[in-house]
Design a protein around this motif. Structure first.
Motif, PDB file in Angstrom:
ATOM      1  N   ASP A   1       0.749  -1.168  -0.094  1.00 34.41           N
ATOM      2  CA  ASP A   1       0.050  -0.005   0.005  1.00 34.41           C
ATOM      3  C   ASP A   1       0.848   1.331  -0.039  1.00 34.41           C
ATOM      4  N   GLN A   2       1.940   1.182   0.401  1.00 33.97           N
ATOM      5  CA  GLN A   2       2.976   2.291   0.595  1.00 33.97           C
ATOM      6  C   GLN A   2       3.683   2.509  -0.693  1.00 33.97           C
ATOM      7  N   THR A   3       3.372   1.660  -1.787  1.00 32.34           N
ATOM      8  CA  THR A   3       4.127   1.802  -2.949  1.00 32.34           C
ATOM      9  C   THR A   3       5.631   1.175  -2.856  1.00 32.34           C
ATOM     10  N   GLN A   4       5.703   0.370  -2.059  1.00 36.06           N
ATOM     11  CA  GLN A   4       7.038  -0.268  -1.725  1.00 36.06           C
ATOM     12  C   GLN A   4       6.924  -1.928  -2.386  1.00 36.06           C
ATOM     13  N   MET A   5       8.080  -2.248  -3.001  1.00 36.81           N
ATOM     14  CA  MET A   5       8.081  -3.582  -3.415  1.00 36.81           C
ATOM     15  C   MET A   5       8.693  -4.461  -2.132  1.00 36.81           C
ATOM     16  N   VAL A   6       7.806  -5.288  -1.909  1.00 33.31           N
ATOM     17  CA  VAL A   6       8.023  -6.307  -0.714  1.00 33.31           C
ATOM     18  C   VAL A   6       7.976  -7.930  -1.395  1.00 33.31           C
ATOM     19  N   ALA A   7       8.820  -8.600  -0.719  1.00 38.44           N
ATOM     20  CA  ALA A   7       9.224 -10.169  -1.093  1.00 38.44           C
ATOM     21  C   ALA A   7       8.607 -10.812   0.271  1.00 38.44           C
ATOM     22  N   HIS A   8       7.338 -11.541   0.031  1.00 36.53           N
ATOM     23  CA  HIS A   8       6.883 -12.119   1.287  1.00 36.53           C
ATOM     24  C   HIS A   8       6.407 -13.553   0.811  1.00 36.53           C
ATOM     25  N   ARG A   9       5.996 -14.567   1.716  1.00 35.50           N
ATOM     26  CA  ARG A   9       5.746 -15.778   1.247  1.00 35.50           C
ATOM     27  C   ARG A   9       4.111 -15.817   1.352  1.00 35.50           C
ATOM     28  N   VAL A  10       3.442 -16.414   0.587  1.00 37.67           N
ATOM     29  CA  VAL A  10       2.038 -16.729   0.469  1.00 37.67           C
ATOM     30  C   VAL A  10       1.640 -17.648   1.669  1.00 37.67           C
ATOM     31  N   VAL A  11       0.772 -17.308   2.610  1.00 37.47           N
ATOM     32  CA  VAL A  11       0.456 -18.236   3.616  1.00 37.47           C
ATOM     33  C   VAL A  11      -1.100 -18.629   3.508  1.00 37.47           C
ATOM     34  N   LYS A  12      -1.959 -17.761   2.713  1.00 37.62           N
ATOM     35  CA  LYS A  12      -3.143 -18.238   2.664  1.00 37.62           C
ATOM     36  C   LYS A  12      -3.773 -17.870   1.394  1.00 37.62           C
ATOM     37  N   ARG A  13      -4.403 -18.329   0.739  1.00 40.65           N
ATOM     38  CA  ARG A  13      -5.221 -17.998  -0.483  1.00 40.65           C
ATOM     39  C   ARG A  13      -6.582 -18.117  -0.596  1.00 40.65           C
ATOM     40  N   ARG A  14      -7.307 -17.040  -0.879  1.00 36.57           N
ATOM     41  CA  ARG A  14      -8.753 -17.173  -1.083  1.00 36.57           C
ATOM     42  C   ARG A  14      -9.404 -16.327  -2.450  1.00 36.57           C
ATOM     43  N   VAL A  15     -10.748 -16.908  -2.909  1.00 28.86           N
ATOM     44  CA  VAL A  15     -11.187 -16.474  -3.863  1.00 28.86           C
ATOM     45  C   VAL A  15     -12.427 -15.914  -3.457  1.00 28.86           C
ATOM     46  N   LYS A  16     -12.841 -14.471  -3.617  1.00 30.88           N
ATOM     47  CA  LYS A  16     -14.107 -14.026  -3.092  1.00 30.88           C
ATOM     48  C   LYS A  16     -14.650 -13.136  -4.330  1.00 30.88           C
ATOM     49  N   ASN A  17     -15.724 -13.524  -4.750  1.00 33.54           N
ATOM     50  CA  ASN A  17     -16.315 -12.748  -6.090  1.00 33.54           C
ATOM     51  C   ASN A  17     -15.439 -12.920  -7.145  1.00 33.54           C
ATOM     52  N   GLY A  18     -15.002 -13.909  -7.300  1.00 32.25           N
ATOM     53  CA  GLY A  18     -13.884 -13.960  -8.533  1.00 32.25           C
ATOM     54  C   GLY A  18     -12.382 -13.435  -8.258  1.00 32.25           C
ATOM     55  N   GLN A  19     -12.248 -12.615  -7.660  1.00 30.61           N
ATOM     56  CA  GLN A  19     -10.850 -11.786  -7.074  1.00 30.61           C
ATOM     57  C   GLN A  19     -10.032 -12.679  -6.188  1.00 30.61           C
ATOM     58  N   ILE A  20      -8.949 -12.856  -6.425  1.00 25.37           N
ATOM     59  CA  ILE A  20      -8.091 -13.574  -5.501  1.00 25.37           C
ATOM     60  C   ILE A  20      -7.252 -12.464  -4.602  1.00 25.37           C
ATOM     61  N   PHE A  21      -7.619 -13.356  -3.447  1.00 18.53           N
ATOM     62  CA  PHE A  21      -6.651 -12.267  -2.099  1.00 18.53           C
ATOM     63  C   PHE A  21      -5.823 -13.406  -1.595  1.00 18.53           C
ATOM     64  N   LEU A  22      -4.658 -12.919  -1.303  1.00 19.44           N
ATOM     65  CA  LEU A  22      -3.281 -13.702  -0.775  1.00 19.44           C
ATOM     66  C   LEU A  22      -3.233 -12.838   0.637  1.00 19.44           C
ATOM     67  N   SER A  23      -2.966 -13.658   1.607  1.00 21.11           N
ATOM     68  CA  SER A  23      -2.384 -13.329   2.965  1.00 21.11           C
ATOM     69  C   SER A  23      -0.837 -13.767   2.800  1.00 21.11           C
ATOM     70  N   VAL A  24      -0.170 -12.552   3.050  1.00 24.65           N
ATOM     71  CA  VAL A  24       1.317 -12.755   2.761  1.00 24.65           C
ATOM     72  C   VAL A  24       2.398 -12.361   4.272  1.00 24.65           C
ATOM     73  N   LYS A  25       3.303 -13.127   4.505  1.00 25.93           N
ATOM     74  CA  LYS A  25       4.100 -13.040   5.596  1.00 25.93           C
ATOM     75  C   LYS A  25       5.281 -12.918   5.335  1.00 25.93           C
ATOM     76  N   GLY A  26       6.049 -12.404   6.053  1.00 31.80           N
ATOM     77  CA  GLY A  26       7.558 -12.393   6.172  1.00 31.80           C
ATOM     78  C   GLY A  26       8.186 -13.722   6.755  1.00 31.80           C
ATOM     79  N   ASP A  27       8.958 -14.475   6.481  1.00 30.29           N
ATOM     80  CA  ASP A  27       9.552 -15.740   7.384  1.00 30.29           C
ATOM     81  C   ASP A  27       9.728 -15.371   8.631  1.00 30.29           C
ATOM     82  N   ALA A  28      10.293 -14.240   8.920  1.00 31.62           N
ATOM     83  CA  ALA A  28      10.908 -13.910  10.105  1.00 31.62           C
ATOM     84  C   ALA A  28       9.818 -13.139  11.072  1.00 31.62           C
ATOM     85  N   HIS A  29       8.518 -12.918  10.335  1.00 36.39           N
ATOM     86  CA  HIS A  29       7.522 -12.150  11.195  1.00 36.39           C
ATOM     87  C   HIS A  29       6.534 -13.217  11.798  1.00 36.39           C
ATOM     88  N   LEU A  30       6.064 -13.039  13.008  1.00 36.82           N
ATOM     89  CA  LEU A  30       4.939 -13.621  13.587  1.00 36.82           C
ATOM     90  C   LEU A  30       3.562 -13.501  13.048  1.00 36.82           C
TER      91      LEU A  30
END
Length: 160
Positions: free
Chosen positions: A65-94
């Motif tokens: 959202d802050q227009t920065q590039m971030v590399a994180h792992r996808v930890v959850k994936r869901r589709v709502k109304n045809g749109q894909i939403f991903l929950s992402v997390k840094g491996d070192a984050h809780l």
């Protein structure tokens, strides 16, 4: 390989243009959110990825959202109304970061170069290592943080 220094806001547009044409990119990683898999100074390689092929465990580069590039792992994936939403997390984050839409994804990380070693994520062992790390949550990130804190304390004590 030729290295360029480009402002953050310009590199997002340039990256999207290159990947949309089927090209590949490499970046020098900065930060510690993906420890132990990606360290600051590692060179990460990026390829285009179709939204529908994004799965749990994939490491993606996305525009935050802050227009920065971030590399994180996808930890959850869901589709709502045809749109894909991903929950992402840094491996070192809780905790997981924000939800990311498929439209925010710039590409997926396909390999890491560290010193003279190259780790390719398309090898059969990679999904096993990725899955093992995810299964240590939240103990893995806590141990990583404690190790980092102890290292800092040890360095401070050496200066006394």
């Amino acid at each position: 390989m030729r290295e360029l220094s480009i402002q953050q806001h310009d590199i997002i547009d340039l990256s999207n243009q290159i990947l949309n044409k089927g090209g590949k990119l490499s970046f020098k990683a900065h930060g510690s959110s993906m420890l132990p898999f990606i360290k600051s100074g590692d060179v990460i390689s990026l390829e285009p990825v179709a939204e529908k092929s994004l799965t749990v465990g994939t490491i993606v580069l996305y525009k935050s959202d802050q227009t920065q590039m971030v590399a994180h792992r996808v930890v959850k994936r869901r589709v709502k109304n045809g749109q894909i939403f991903l929950s992402v997390k840094g491996d070192a984050h809780l905790h997981s970061d924000q939800l990311v839409t498929g439209e925010q994804i710039i590409g997926k990380i396909t390999e890491i170069k560290r010193d003279s070693r190259i780790v390719r994520f398309d090898r059969k062992l990679w999904p096993v290592a990725s899955s093992l790390w995810r299964s240590t949550h939240p103990i893995g990130p806590l141990i990583l943080k404690m190790t980092s804190d102890l290292k800092k304390l040890f360095l401070r004590l050496q200066k006394i």
